[in-house]
Structure formats: C-alpha cells, structure tokens
Design an enzyme around this catalytic site. Structure first.
Site, PDB file in Angstrom:
ATOM      1  N   TRP A 355      21.792 -28.380  11.117  1.00  0.00           N
ATOM      2  CA  TRP A 355      21.729 -27.513   9.934  1.00  0.00           C
ATOM      3  C   TRP A 355      20.280 -27.235   9.532  1.00  0.00           C
ATOM      4  CZ3 TRP A 355      21.894 -29.774   4.378  1.00  0.00           C
ATOM      5  CH2 TRP A 355      21.124 -30.936   4.307  1.00  0.00           C
ATOM      6  N   GLU A 494      23.779 -39.092   5.688  1.00  0.00           N
ATOM      7  CA  GLU A 494      24.510 -39.614   6.849  1.00  0.00           C
ATOM      8  C   GLU A 494      24.855 -41.089   6.727  1.00  0.00           C
ATOM      9  OE1 GLU A 494      21.962 -38.616  10.193  1.00  0.00           O
ATOM     10  OE2 GLU A 494      23.085 -36.729  10.338  1.00  0.00           O
TER      11      GLU A 494
HETATM   12  C1  BGC Z   1      19.048 -35.978   9.268  1.00  0.00           C
HETATM   13  C2  BGC Z   1      19.800 -34.670   9.366  1.00  0.00           C
HETATM   14  C3  BGC Z   1      19.034 -33.712  10.238  1.00  0.00           C
HETATM   15  C4  BGC Z   1      18.745 -34.342  11.595  1.00  0.00           C
HETATM   16  C5  BGC Z   1      17.928 -33.450  12.481  1.00  0.00           C
HETATM   17  C6  BGC Z   1      18.753 -36.500  10.658  1.00  0.00           C
HETATM   18  O1  BGC Z   1      17.969 -37.640  10.547  1.00  0.00           O
HETATM   19  O2  BGC Z   1      19.797 -36.918   8.577  1.00  0.00           O
HETATM   20  O3  BGC Z   1      19.968 -34.113   8.086  1.00  0.00           O
HETATM   21  O4  BGC Z   1      19.755 -32.543  10.422  1.00  0.00           O
HETATM   22  O5  BGC Z   1      18.034 -35.533  11.387  1.00  0.00           O
HETATM   23  O6  BGC Z   1      16.689 -33.162  11.925  1.00  0.00           O
END
Ligand code: BGC
Length: 801
Positions: A355, A494
């Site tokens: 995203w 996450e």
């Molecule tokens: C983040 C995500 C992000 C991804 C790629 C992850 O550490 O939690 O929001 O999209 O990295 O940058």
C-alpha cells in the site's frame, strides 16, 4: 555529510558499506544498481545488486518441512566489476586492490544529486611505496534507460609502469542480499551464454528460471586514446570479462571507460535483448558525451520536481527526491510496474508492491502525473486478478493483494522468520485488505490533481467501483448493534493480526479499514452520479452494475461501525480489553523496542495481547484526510468527531506505538503538525533520518524505504501547506513547523506547470505562471480567489501559526 546537492562519505567503513550501497545507488526508473565497489564481486561488506523494474521470478523452497513459494525481484548480472592491480616494470604484478585491502590509504565518495553521478576516489600505496590513486565516476543514464557507464582514472604518483585491469559482467549472482531469507531458494537465473563482438565488447545473456524473462548485458571497455592497453576478452560460462594492461606514466592520468547496456525480453521495440544490448553498446558514445546527455536529462527532471527547503533537512529531502526519481522516473510511464516498497535498491520485501504507493502517488501527481497514471495502470491491468481473488474469498468486486508483483496474485509470504527466536511463523498480513482503499484513494487523488477524466471516467471508475463492491460485500449487518461490521481483517498496524487465543486470524471493526471503506463507497457513489452518460452506460455494462447496488453502498457508507472507548476511537473492537504493556520495563530491558512483536514472540508471548502498535493505524486517518474532510466522513457515519476526541485519540496511540515501520514517524509528524503539538518536529526528524541514519537498525542496507522517503517530500508539499486538490480548486491551510517554517515548492496542477508556492512563518505566496490557461481557483481557509495566469497572491497568516 550533506551539502545542498551532494552526499559525501569520508573514509571506508566495511561495517556500513552496505548502507552506503543503498544510499548511493544509481538508477533511472528502468533499472537501479547499488552503489557497490566495482573491485569486489561479493563479500560480507559488498552486495552489488542490479534490479530492473518489474523483473520478477518465482521459486519454491522448503522451510520447516513446508513448501513455500516466493516471487522475488531478481538480482541481475552485475555490470560493475572493474578491478586493478599495480604491475611494476621489473617485478610480478601486485595483489588485486580494493577498499578492503591493507594498501588503501584514503577513500572518499560523493553522490552528485544534481547530475546523477557517483564518484569514488581511493588511494593505495604498496610495500615498495608506489602510490596509485583511482577516481571512478559512474552513471546510470537518465536519458537512455538501457545505458550505464563507469569511467576509471588511474594516476601513478611518481612512478611509471602499468596497471592491469579486469572489467566485465558477472552472471554468477543470486538473490543473497537478505540474511533472513538465507534458508530460501535464491538462484533465479539460468541459461547463461557469453560472447564477444569485437575485441572491446563482451556480452552475457541468461534468463529467469520460471518467468522466462531473457536478459542481456553488453560491456565495452576501452583505454583512453593513445595510452595503449588493448582489451582481451576472457569468457567463461557465467562471466564475460576483458583484461587489459594499461601503461601508466608518472603523474599522468590514464583512463579506462566501461560502457554497458542492459535489455530484457520485457522491452518493447527490440527483436532480442541480446541484439539490442550489443547494438546499443556499439553505438554508445564516449563517456564525456554520455555524461553530458545524462546531465541534461537530470536537469530536466529537477525542473519538474522542485523543492526548496533550507539547511540539513533540505539536503536530506533532496536525497529522498533523488531516490524517488531514480525508482519512478518518466521511463516508468512506459513500463508495466508498481511502486516497490524498498525502491529498486535491494531485496527486502522481494521488490513487492504494498500500500506504500499511498505515500508516493500524491507527491508524484503534482510533478509527474504521467508516472502516477502508469502506476495506476499497473493496478488496472491486475484488476481481473483482484476480482478473481475476491470471488475465491466469497466476495464481490476486487480484493487487491497485500503484496503484489508480477501478475497481481497475492504474493505475501506464508511464513516469516523471527530472527530473534529463529522460528518460522504464519504470516497473516495478507488480511490487510485496506490496500484496496489505498488504491481507490490514489485513483481519486490522481483524478483531482490531474483533471485526467479520460482515466478517471474509465479505468479509474472501474477500479473504484470494484473496490467499493468488495467493501459492500465484506460488510455484514449486525442487527443487535444496528451497524455494518467488517470482520477478520488486519489494519495498518501489523502487530495485531488476531485476538489473543482466537482460533482464526484477523480483528473486527478496524476503524481505519471501516472509515476508508466508507469513504471509498461515497466516492464510488459520487463518481457514478457524475459520470458522463456514455461512460455511465459503458461502466454499467462492463461491470453489470445492478441499479440497486448504489443504494446499498450509500446505506453501508452511513452505517459502518466505528468503535470507541474511553472517549477515543478504538483501533478495532475490543482493543481496550488488551493488556497494557510495561513500556518502561521493556525499554529498559531491550533499549530499542521497535520490533516489539519479535521480542515478545521470542519470549514465548505475543504482541496480540497488548495495546501496542507497530505503526500509525487510527492516526492514518489524519494523514489521508484534512481535518474538514475527516470530520465530514465521520458526520456521515453518524459518529461526530470533534477536535477534543481527535486530540485525545492522537495522545492515546502516541503512547502506545513503537514505530516499527518507517511510515509511522512520518504519519505522526503529519498528524501532530495539524494538532499543533511541539513534538511534531521530533517525528519529522525521525522520518527524515529514517534511511540516512538507518534508524530501523540495518534495514536500509536491504533497500531504501521509498514510502517514507516520498512521504517526507509530501509532508513539505501537502502536509505543512495543507494543499489539497478537490472540487476543482487548490485548497491551502498552512501549518508550518517552527523548525521548518520557510520553504518553497513548485508543482504542476492540471495544465498549469510550475505553480510556485512559498511559505514563510507569517505569510503564504502563490504564483501562477503566465499561460493561456484559465485562472486557478485558490481557497485559503474560508477565503476564495481566482488567480489568473501571470499573477500571484500574498496572504498573511494568523499569528498563532
Ligand atoms: C509496514 C507496512 C509497509 C511495508 C512495506 C511494513 O513494515 O508495516 O505498512 O507497507 O513495511 O514498506
């Protein structure tokens, strides 16, 4: 060290060399090569990766007894190799030299951002006291995306003799850049072939194992005219090299020029990558001419993306802009590629598209709208895959993958490794369906900023409607609550991929997911209502729109559930029931707790049990929407959001977030700037230094954080100016920080190129360049102006600002 247009390092430091490689990478949107030493093929300190946008391959591995499939951005053959050694007239040649060798006496390197070159300068002294300095300048051509060049200048100080040089292309490469992935299959290339064309040209071709992309590189190596040194091809199965002996005369510089071409079978207008590469290198001009045309291309690009911020912050922002433009350049507009989260600068996250484009496109929209459009077309071409995924999940519309790469299927890994515990764990991050809202948001923003109705009314509308449909089908009516609910998702944070002890992954009523879903439904309704009739008919036919669907969207958009507790918006239903973490205790014990999830898992616990977030989640709403727009979405949802509730919400999560993603500090800076908190600058500084100081402890060496880099640019462009493009007007609401209160941006708004916006602590000035275009409507808080081309507007800002 930063100066306005250069980025320099003094001395050689093996420990931070991989970080420098990422930060000194050169590229042109078509491919990027890490700023690695040319003298070493591979080593603990060196990882010379080259990556072409959109060049992926899938491999199968076995971990923990399970078969897993991963699609990776492929590390292509290395075109950098150029090593050298001193050949005294009377004795045998000395050792091959490199920055790791004990003969190194001095080293420095400078990235020239204005002209897009990396110059490395090293000096060596052998046991006999022979000093040799080597200055090497490289470029990856911004005008011709298939070209790169390396000019190496040798100076023997006070002695004469020769320098032996080996220069070539190394095909013996793997995807071995990330320690965490070492248990996984990494050999993506096969079918190597090598050859020479003329004495000064060698080539190497190969293909990717599964995606069957053919790749060819050709290299021309020449010594400067009149200095002797005929190159001799040396070919082996996986390498195509030249060797040459270059006579050197005391204190007279001798030069070797290496020119390289790179093509793949994804390129248009070629018969074969190999023919194109060889023909290209035969015709390539000398370094001097190449550098001149490369500089012109960069000058042109810098004109389209002007950001004037004084001081240290300005230097870092320029570096961020440089890497953004190297990853996503005007050449990107010709490619079928998305926004790789870690640039084309390393192998972290396998070159996947998340995203993160949410942090990139709003900036590009106002400088290179054709690039934004191409990036959205990448998503459009993968709309059928997203619709297929939705169907498979029992939903309607389009369910875009959390991680996307080649064909648009879900590429999120099934298992991920916790390096602290050594355990492979199930990865549920694919439940981040909010990625669909990010795409819809970008479609809308692009349409507003560019006025490109050809896109918005066709492909854009199709994506928006299919994403809206997905949300409508994901929302279930809860009669007891009298609200719609979206269950079983993961929000931007996450850390929370489920409730503690629950059998199934996912959380319910994630506020960010629900509010953005409501916004998407509202925009889909707006668009369907305002589409010209012919487009409306086309859309209805293509998507077989049921006339009752919009009614359902409207109902859901007004009645999606947004949970609250203790006077703040809850990140998801039940968040308040989670335990409070002993923040001080963990900070004392571990120092850096950015990756609290890994710490807790290694302790046999889970972060799901705690009110602790990896990154901004609810607060993302303040990043996407201006206070006015956010209040209006909440009003429509029937849960008014007043300033006090928002401030309390900001406070609440501020104290419960570890910033384990570089995106987090950026979002906090953005949000805090609006609620006028003095600590906004702390987060802004963290966002600015995220990559240059490698704040996430070693991750920048694996690739830059493109979302955070672009986000800092947009923080200046839109965050602090309050710039919005909506309702056919430019809206301004400046909120400069005390530490960053004087700056200027130049941007393109529809047919107006080079609109100049300058912010001073007490004043805002906007100037529209002369043209035949209609006036620009500007709204500053509650005042409205029509600014004719060739005029400017200067307004005083209220003092408390
Ligand atoms: C983040 C995500 C992000 C991804 C790629 C992850 O550490 O939690 O929001 O999209 O990295 O940058």
């Amino acid at each position: 060290m930063t100066r306005a247009w250069t980025w320099s390092y003094e001395g050689y430091d093996a420990d931070t060399e991989r970080l420098r490689e990422s930060l000194c990478a050169l590229g042109n949107g078509y491919f990027v090569t890490r700023g690695a030493a040319s003298e070493v093929l591979f080593g603990p300190a060196h990882y010379p990766g080259t990556y072409a946008a959109g060049c992926y391959n899938r491999l199968t591995s076995t971990v923990d007894g399970q078969t897993v499939e991963n699609e990776d951005m492929v590390n292509l053959p290395n075109w950098l190799p150029l090593r050298y050694r001193i050949c005294p007239a009377d004795t045998a040649p000395g050792p091959w030299l490199s920055p790791d060798h004990a003969f190194l006496t001095e080293h420095r390197q400078t990235l020239d951002l204005r002209h897009g070159t990396l110059t490395r300068w090293s000096c060596y002294e052998d046991e006999a006291g022979r000093r040799l300095s080597v200055e090497q300048c490289r470029l990856v051509h911004m005008g011709d995306p298939h070209l790169a060049a390396l000019r190496t200048c040798f100076t023997a100080h006070g002695w004469s003799g020769a320098v032996e040089v080996e220069s070539g292309i190394d095909g013996a490469v793997r995807n071995a850049g990330i320690a965490r992935y070492h248990g996984l299959a990494d050999q993506h290339l096969t079918g190597w072939d090598t050859g020479d064309e003329r004495p000064d040209i060698v080539w190497l071709s190969c293909r990717t194992l599964d995606s069957d992309i053919r790749i060819a590189l050709a290299a021309r190596t020449r010594a400067s005219a009149g200095r002797g040194g005929m190159p001799h091809p040396q070919l082996s199965a996986l390498q195509a090299f030249h060797s040459l002996v270059l006579p050197v005369t005391a204190d007279v510089p001798s030069v070797v020029e290496k020119t390289v071409t790179l093509y793949t079978s994804r390129d248009p207008a070629i018969d074969s990558p190999l023919h194109a590469a060889v023909d290209g290198v035969v015709l390539a001009p000398h370094f001097r001419q190449l550098r001149a045309s490369h500089r012109r291309a960069w000058e042109n690009l810098w004109r389209q993306a002007k950001l004037e911020v004084p001081g240290e912050a300005g230097g870092i922002l320029r570096l961020h802009l440089f890497h953004l433009l190297q990853t996503l350049s005007p050449h990107t507009a010709e490619l079928d590629v998305g926004v790789p989260a870690r640039g084309l600068h390393g192998e972290a996250y396998r070159g996947h598209v998340f995203w993160d484009e949410l942090f990139v496109l709003p900036f590009l929209n106002l400088h290179l709208p054709q690039v934004s459009r191409a990036l959205l077309d990448y998503r459009y071409r993968r709309l059928p895959a997203a619709c297929h995924a939705a169907r498979e999940a029992g939903r309607a519309g389009a369910m875009y993958p959390w991680q996307s790469a080649g064909d648009g299927r879900e590429e999120t890994q099934q298992l991920h490794l916790n390096p602290r515990s050594g355990r492979w764990l199930p990865d549920h991050s694919r439940l981040q369906h909010h990625v669909g809202s990010a795409i819809a948001y970008n479609v809308w923003q692009y349409g507003q900023a560019s006025g490109d109705t050809e896109f918005l009314h066709t492909r854009g509308a199709e994506m928006l409607v299919q994403i809206a449909r997905f949300w409508a089908s994901a929302a279930d009516w809860d009669a007891a609550l009298g609200r719609y609910r979206i269950r079983g998702v993961v929000g931007p944070d996450e850390y929370h991929d489920g409730y503690p002890d629950a059998a199934a992954p996912g959380v319910d009523d994630n506020a960010y997911t629900n509010v953005t879903a409501a916004w998407v439904l509202l925009r889909a309704l707006d668009l369907c209502r305002t589409l010209p009739e012919a487009h409306q008919r086309q859309l209805s036919e293509r998507l077989q729109l049921d006339p009752e669907e919009p009614e359902r969207w409207d109902d859901i958009a007004h009645r999606l559930h947004v949970p609250y507790h203790q006077g703040v918006i809850s990140q998801f239903a039940g968040y308040e029931k989670l335990a409070e973490l002993d923040w001080d205790g963990y900070r004392q014990r571990y120092g850096d707790i950015r990756r609290l999830d890994r710490i807790l898992e290694a302790e046999g616990d889970t972060v799901n049990r705690y009110q602790a977030s990896k990154q901004a989640d609810v607060l993302m709403l303040g990043y996407l929407f201006s206070p006015a727009e956010l209040a209006s979405v909440f009003r429509l949802l029937g849960c008014p959001l007043d300033d006090d509730t928002w401030r309390a919400t900001v406070d609440y999560y501020l104290h419960r977030t570890t910033h384990g993603s570089t995106l987090s500090a950026l979002v906090h800076a953005w949000v805090l700037a609006r609620v006028h908190r003095p600590d906004a600058w702390t987060y802004c500084e963290e966002a600015l230094t995220g990559d240059v100081a490698d704040v996430q402890g070693g991750t920048t060496a694996e690739g830059i954080h493109l979302g955070a880099m672009a986000g800092t640019l947009d923080f200046v462009q839109r965050g602090m100016t309050g710039l919005e493009t909506r309702d056919e007007a430019l809206w301004l609401d400046p909120a400069p920080l005390r530490e960053l209160s004087k700056f200027g941006v130049r941007f393109r708004y529809r047919r107006h190129w080079d609109i100049d916006l300058r912010i001073r602590p007490e004043q805002v000035r906007i100037a529209v360049p002369a043209s035949e275009n209609p006036p620009v409507r500007v709204k500053l808080r509650d005042r409205s102006f029509a600014l004719a081309p060739g005029t400017s507007l200067r307004l005083d800002l209220p003092e408390e600002r």
